[in-house]
Design an enzyme around this catalytic site. Structure first.
Site, PDB file in Angstrom:
ATOM      1  N   CYS A 232      14.734  -0.118 -45.026  1.00 40.86           N
ATOM      2  CA  CYS A 232      15.835   0.518 -44.300  1.00 40.86           C
ATOM      3  C   CYS A 232      15.880   1.946 -44.812  1.00 40.86           C
ATOM      4  O   CYS A 232      15.872   2.168 -46.036  1.00 40.86           O
ATOM      5  CB  CYS A 232      17.168  -0.192 -44.555  1.00 40.86           C
ATOM      6  N   THR A 233      15.914   2.915 -43.902  1.00 40.55           N
ATOM      7  CA  THR A 233      15.818   4.307 -44.345  1.00 40.55           C
ATOM      8  C   THR A 233      17.061   4.770 -45.104  1.00 40.55           C
ATOM      9  O   THR A 233      17.038   5.823 -45.747  1.00 40.55           O
ATOM     10  CB  THR A 233      15.570   5.246 -43.151  1.00 40.55           C
ATOM     11  N   HIS A 234      18.131   3.994 -45.057  1.00 40.70           N
ATOM     12  CA  HIS A 234      19.305   4.319 -45.876  1.00 40.70           C
ATOM     13  C   HIS A 234      19.047   4.080 -47.368  1.00 40.70           C
ATOM     14  O   HIS A 234      19.596   4.776 -48.221  1.00 40.70           O
ATOM     15  CB  HIS A 234      20.505   3.447 -45.468  1.00 40.70           C
TER      16      HIS A 234
ATOM     17  N   TYR B  87      23.260  -1.537 -37.093  1.00 35.61           N
ATOM     18  CA  TYR B  87      22.511  -2.278 -36.085  1.00 35.61           C
ATOM     19  C   TYR B  87      22.223  -3.726 -36.479  1.00 35.61           C
ATOM     20  O   TYR B  87      21.894  -4.547 -35.636  1.00 35.61           O
ATOM     21  CB  TYR B  87      21.168  -1.585 -35.826  1.00 35.61           C
ATOM     22  N   GLY B  88      22.296  -4.033 -37.767  1.00 36.87           N
ATOM     23  CA  GLY B  88      21.830  -5.326 -38.256  1.00 36.87           C
ATOM     24  C   GLY B  88      22.503  -6.528 -37.615  1.00 36.87           C
ATOM     25  O   GLY B  88      21.887  -7.584 -37.452  1.00 36.87           O
TER      26      GLY B  88
ATOM     27  N   ASP C  95      18.258   7.700 -35.826  1.00 38.30           N
ATOM     28  CA  ASP C  95      18.628   6.603 -36.724  1.00 38.30           C
ATOM     29  C   ASP C  95      19.981   6.064 -36.294  1.00 38.30           C
ATOM     30  O   ASP C  95      20.718   6.706 -35.539  1.00 38.30           O
ATOM     31  CB  ASP C  95      18.683   7.092 -38.178  1.00 38.30           C
ATOM     32  N   SER C  96      20.318   4.882 -36.805  1.00 37.10           N
ATOM     33  CA  SER C  96      21.627   4.306 -36.509  1.00 37.10           C
ATOM     34  C   SER C  96      22.739   5.062 -37.218  1.00 37.10           C
ATOM     35  O   SER C  96      23.896   5.009 -36.806  1.00 37.10           O
ATOM     36  CB  SER C  96      21.663   2.829 -36.923  1.00 37.10           C
TER      37      SER C  96
ATOM     38  N   CYS D  60      14.422   4.124 -38.199  1.00 32.90           N
ATOM     39  CA  CYS D  60      15.265   2.945 -38.401  1.00 32.90           C
ATOM     40  C   CYS D  60      14.408   1.702 -38.200  1.00 32.90           C
ATOM     41  O   CYS D  60      13.905   1.476 -37.091  1.00 32.90           O
ATOM     42  CB  CYS D  60      16.433   2.954 -37.418  1.00 32.90           C
ATOM     43  N   ASN D  61      14.219   0.922 -39.250  1.00 34.81           N
ATOM     44  CA  ASN D  61      13.413  -0.300 -39.151  1.00 34.81           C
ATOM     45  C   ASN D  61      13.995  -1.270 -38.136  1.00 34.81           C
ATOM     46  O   ASN D  61      13.274  -1.844 -37.317  1.00 34.81           O
ATOM     47  CB  ASN D  61      13.342  -0.995 -40.514  1.00 34.81           C
TER      48      ASN D  61
END
Length: 265
Positions: free
Chosen positions: A192-194, A45-46, A13-14, A77-78
């Site tokens: 978003c996995t966050h 990353y966005g 993931d980021s 991470c999408n």
């Protein structure tokens, strides 16, 4: 092959949002060790230029695969997977990648009102991949894409135990709520996995109840399908490694990793 000889599963993931996926994967894959990789040096990353982000992630994986030789890689991470997934599979055809994409198909299947929102990073919102998912699986729905500039950072702070302002969070999620012809949004996809770490905050601040759709379990199930459970396995104990590309995560992050059974390498 004994349990100790099985290859590990790499979760990428980021930042630390992919811990939501790691948590579910451990439940379904108790015989495996995991390696958690957070590209915190590149987070978030966005806002990255697409070509630069592609180059960064592919280069990172060249090193990670050579060093750790995992069984499969979960891209938790999408933003990363919707952009770089095809490049990773082309660059490393011998490796299997489990991706994270917005859960638009299950949202379209579950919605009763036909009003669905996708809460994501700006990068995920603008991807053609996301638009194609809507066209393929949710053309009968009204889908609102909400790209949050700040929510991933807020989630990272929240996960670490920092105070986050309710008004600031509401400003990021309020566009998800749509009223149309007597109907209301009833599902918000957490793309978003966050974000699932803040689901309880979202529920408290929401103007009406909705289903906050977390993709973590579905991602873990796909990983399990690719890696069959061996006969006679024993659940593993012990601590798995976590790698931070910055090389210098702070004390709060280190403590959080310990709580997830991870030790920073």
């Amino acid at each position: 092959m004994t349990t100790s000889e099985l290859k590990p599963i790499l979760v990428f993931d980021s930042g630390i949002g992919g811990l939501t996926v790691l948590r579910e994967a451990r439940v379904l894959m108790p015989e495996r060790h995991f390696i958690y990789v957070a590209d915190d040096a590149g987070f978030p990353y966005g806002g990255w230029d697409e070509a630069a982000l592609k180059g960064r992630v592919v280069s990172l994986f060249a090193k990670l695969l050579a060093e750790h030789d995992p069984e499969i890689c979960i891209i938790a991470c999408n933003t990363a997977f919707t952009l770089v997934g095809a490049d990773l599979r082309a660059a490393f055809p011998e490796m299997r990648f489990v991706g994270t994409v917005p859960a638009i198909k299950p949202a379209a299947e579950r919605t009763r009102s036909g009003l669905v929102s996708v809460l994501a990073t700006p990068g995920t919102v603008k991807r053609a991949y996301t638009r194609d998912l809507i066209q393929s699986f949710a053309s009968q729905c009204h889908v609102r894409l909400v790209g949050s500039e700040n929510l991933a950072r807020m989630a990272e702070a929240y996960i670490r135990g920092d105070a986050v302002d309710d008004a600031a969070i509401l400003a990021e999620i309020e566009q998800c709520f749509v009223e149309q012809d007597g109907r209301k949004t009833d599902i918000v996809v957490l793309a978003c996995t966050h974000y699932p770490f803040m689901a309880n905050v979202f529920r408290r601040l929401a103007p009406w109840p909705v289903d906050w759709l977390d993709p973590a379990e579905a991602i873990a199930r796909q990983a399990r399908r690719l890696v069959p459970l061996p006969e006679g396995f024993e659940p593993l104990n012990g601590v798995d490694p976590a790698i931070f590309t910055s090389g210098c995560p702070d004390f709060t992050t280190r403590r959080l990793m310990q709580g997830f059974g991870l030790t920073i390498r």
